[in-house]
Motif scaffolding. Structure first.
Motif, short mmCIF file in Angstrom:
data_model
loop_
_atom_site.label_atom_id
_atom_site.label_comp_id
_atom_site.label_asym_id
_atom_site.label_seq_id
_atom_site.Cartn_x
_atom_site.Cartn_y
_atom_site.Cartn_z
N GLN A 1 -6.80 -19.09 1.30
CA GLN A 1 -7.13 -19.26 -0.10
C GLN A 1 -6.26 -18.41 -1.03
OE1 GLN A 1 -9.22 -21.61 -1.29
NE2 GLN A 1 -9.39 -22.23 0.88
N LEU A 2 -5.60 -17.39 -0.46
CA LEU A 2 -4.73 -16.53 -1.28
C LEU A 2 -3.37 -17.15 -1.53
CD1 LEU A 2 -5.47 -13.10 0.48
CD2 LEU A 2 -6.36 -13.86 -1.74
N SER A 3 -2.99 -18.18 -0.80
CA SER A 3 -1.66 -18.77 -0.87
C SER A 3 -1.38 -19.35 -2.26
CB SER A 3 -1.51 -19.86 0.19
OG SER A 3 -0.25 -20.51 0.07
N ASP A 4 -0.30 -18.87 -2.90
CA ASP A 4 0.09 -19.44 -4.19
C ASP A 4 1.60 -19.39 -4.38
OD1 ASP A 4 0.61 -16.77 -4.70
OD2 ASP A 4 -0.89 -16.55 -6.29
N GLY A 5 2.36 -19.30 -3.28
CA GLY A 5 3.81 -19.23 -3.38
C GLY A 5 4.48 -20.06 -2.31
N GLU A 6 5.80 -20.10 -2.35
CA GLU A 6 6.62 -20.88 -1.40
C GLU A 6 7.26 -19.92 -0.40
OE1 GLU A 6 8.53 -24.10 0.43
OE2 GLU A 6 6.85 -24.03 -0.98
N PRO A 7 7.18 -20.21 0.90
CA PRO A 7 6.55 -21.38 1.52
C PRO A 7 5.02 -21.29 1.50
CG PRO A 7 7.43 -19.92 3.21
CD PRO A 7 7.87 -19.36 1.89
N THR B 1 1.78 -14.73 -1.52
CA THR B 1 0.83 -14.69 -2.63
C THR B 1 1.25 -13.66 -3.67
OG1 THR B 1 -1.52 -14.41 -3.21
CG2 THR B 1 -0.64 -12.97 -1.50
N THR B 2 0.78 -13.87 -4.91
CA THR B 2 0.96 -12.89 -5.98
C THR B 2 -0.32 -12.07 -6.17
OG1 THR B 2 0.26 -14.53 -7.62
CG2 THR B 2 2.62 -14.34 -7.18
N LYS B 3 -1.37 -12.40 -5.43
CA LYS B 3 -2.65 -11.72 -5.57
C LYS B 3 -2.68 -10.42 -4.76
CE LYS B 3 -4.75 -16.31 -5.95
NZ LYS B 3 -5.63 -17.32 -5.31
N GLU B 4 -3.57 -9.54 -5.13
CA GLU B 4 -3.73 -8.28 -4.42
C GLU B 4 -4.41 -8.52 -3.08
OE1 GLU B 4 -2.53 -5.26 -5.22
OE2 GLU B 4 -1.52 -6.36 -6.84
N ALA B 5 -4.03 -7.73 -2.10
CA ALA B 5 -4.61 -7.88 -0.77
C ALA B 5 -6.04 -7.35 -0.75
CB ALA B 5 -3.78 -7.14 0.26
N PRO B 6 -6.99 -8.09 -0.18
CA PRO B 6 -8.34 -7.55 0.02
C PRO B 6 -8.30 -6.30 0.88
CG PRO B 6 -8.30 -9.93 0.36
CD PRO B 6 -6.87 -9.48 0.26
N GLU B 7 -9.36 -5.50 0.85
CA GLU B 7 -9.36 -4.21 1.55
C GLU B 7 -9.19 -4.37 3.06
OE1 GLU B 7 -12.80 -1.97 0.56
OE2 GLU B 7 -12.21 -1.66 -1.54
N ASP B 8 -9.61 -5.49 3.62
CA ASP B 8 -9.53 -5.68 5.07
C ASP B 8 -8.24 -6.38 5.50
OD1 ASP B 8 -10.23 -8.10 3.94
OD2 ASP B 8 -11.55 -8.69 5.60
N MET B 9 -7.25 -6.46 4.61
CA MET B 9 -5.99 -7.12 4.93
C MET B 9 -4.80 -6.20 4.63
SD MET B 9 -6.73 -11.02 3.62
CE MET B 9 -8.33 -11.78 3.93
N GLU B 10 -3.63 -6.60 5.13
CA GLU B 10 -2.40 -5.82 4.97
C GLU B 10 -1.38 -6.62 4.15
OE1 GLU B 10 -1.09 -4.61 8.98
OE2 GLU B 10 -3.01 -5.42 9.62
N THR B 11 -0.35 -5.92 3.69
CA THR B 11 0.70 -6.57 2.90
C THR B 11 2.07 -6.26 3.50
OG1 THR B 11 -0.57 -6.41 0.85
CG2 THR B 11 1.81 -6.74 0.64
N VAL B 12 2.91 -7.29 3.62
CA VAL B 12 4.31 -7.11 4.03
C VAL B 12 5.17 -7.48 2.83
CG1 VAL B 12 6.17 -7.89 5.55
CG2 VAL B 12 3.85 -7.60 6.46
N GLU B 13 6.00 -6.54 2.37
CA GLU B 13 6.90 -6.78 1.25
C GLU B 13 8.22 -7.36 1.77
OE1 GLU B 13 6.10 -6.40 -1.86
OE2 GLU B 13 4.23 -5.24 -1.70
N ILE B 14 8.62 -8.51 1.24
CA ILE B 14 9.84 -9.18 1.67
C ILE B 14 10.86 -9.09 0.54
CG2 ILE B 14 10.85 -11.28 2.61
CD1 ILE B 14 8.56 -10.27 4.29
N PRO B 15 12.04 -8.49 0.77
CA PRO B 15 13.04 -8.37 -0.30
C PRO B 15 13.67 -9.72 -0.64
CG PRO B 15 13.95 -7.61 1.78
CD PRO B 15 12.50 -7.88 2.04
#
Length: 282
Positions: A173-179, A206-220
């Motif tokens: 449900q967080l998906s809002d970008g390509e791919p 996604t452009t949304k903030e990660a929920p507390e129980d999830m992680e984020t990977v930044e892609i340059p």
């Protein structure tokens, strides 16, 4: 590209008795060290370091059989600090120790000098496009898993099961970008042999903030080669990875660069449609 790779292979033979400079070989091949190692492994079916080891032990075997030098002299010449270390490596490749090979004239293995040529087998029908994409982030969950070349990866299967369908649906449900949709990211791979470890991440752009129980990977921001294929699952996807490095890269001007590769898969029974994103530079 293949001609320059073969020039690099010839240089290996010149330097085999000394330290083999992979950075120099990459320059001869006209590519980066990272891409040289990845492409070599795909073309040769073994890691670069394993090929060099096997070539040295092939050359050492002929000297063992000739009987002209002591085993310790041969061991030191080919980079081993003791008879024991040399004997272990020699037996691992040839099936017998150097002393037994010399005294009993046992048959030994030989690693031939590799020469690369492009053979298009048609095992995977690939379409590709080049995409320039600004920096983005992927949110989800990740782990460390062993590499599996063929068939399902049990560690990944168990990891995804462990996330659970409710959480997977929240990620989607967080998906809002390509791919778009659920992606499998792989990166930080320590090698190309079965069982080597790599990072695996299941998530969405996604452009949304990660929920507390999830992680984020930044892609340059980067340029991506995007490949699409379809066929039996999971063989078609694994063959696509192989063919991209063994066939597409050698016949194109692009090189892979370090960073996560992304795979989007749609599975219908035993069939799959897949889209593979690999960061590249020209």
């Amino acid at each position: 590209m293949l001609e320059r790779l073969n020039e690099a292979m010839a240089r290996i033979e010149v330097d085999l008795g000394e330290e083999v400079d992979v950075k120099l070989l990459a320059r001869i091949a006209g590519t980066s060290e990272y891409h040289f190692r990845r492409m070599f492994s795909a073309l040769a079916g073994m890691p670069f370091s394993e090929y060099v080891r096997r070539r040295r032990l092939t050359r050492a075997a002929s000297e063992v059989l000739s009987g002209q030098d002591s085993l310790l002299d041969i061991a030191i010449r080919w980079g081993y600090g003791s008879n024991e270390a040399f004997a272990r490596a020699f037996k691992a490749m040839h099936g017998v120790g150097p002393q037994e090979a010399r005294s009993e004239r046992k048959p030994l293995q030989s690693q031939q000098i590799l020469t690369f040529r492009l053979v298009v087998e048609g095992s995977t029908s690939m379409e590709y496009r080049i995409v320039n994409k600004e920096a983005f982030k992927v949110v989800g969950r990740g782990t460390r898993v062993p590499l599996v070349h063929l068939g399902m990866n049990p560690a990944i299967v168990e990891f995804v099961k462990g996330i659970g369908m409710p959480t997977l649906e929240r990620i989607k449900q967080l998906s809002d970008g390509e791919p778009g949709g659920m992606l499998a990211l792989t990166y930080n791979q320590e090698g190309v042999e079965e069982g080597d470890q790599l990072d695996y991440f299941q998530g969405v752009v996604t452009t949304k903030e990660a929920p507390e129980d999830m992680e984020t990977v930044e892609i340059p921001g980067n340029t991506w080669a995007v490949f699409t294929t379809e066929g039996p699952y999971p063989e078609t996807i694994q063959h696509m990875w192989r063919d991209v490095y063994a066939q597409w890269f050698p016949s194109n001007s692009y090189q892979s660069v370090e960073g996560p590769s992304m795979l989007r898969t749609q599975i219908d029974g035993d069939q799959a449609k897949a889209e593979l994103w690999i960061p590249v530079t020209s």
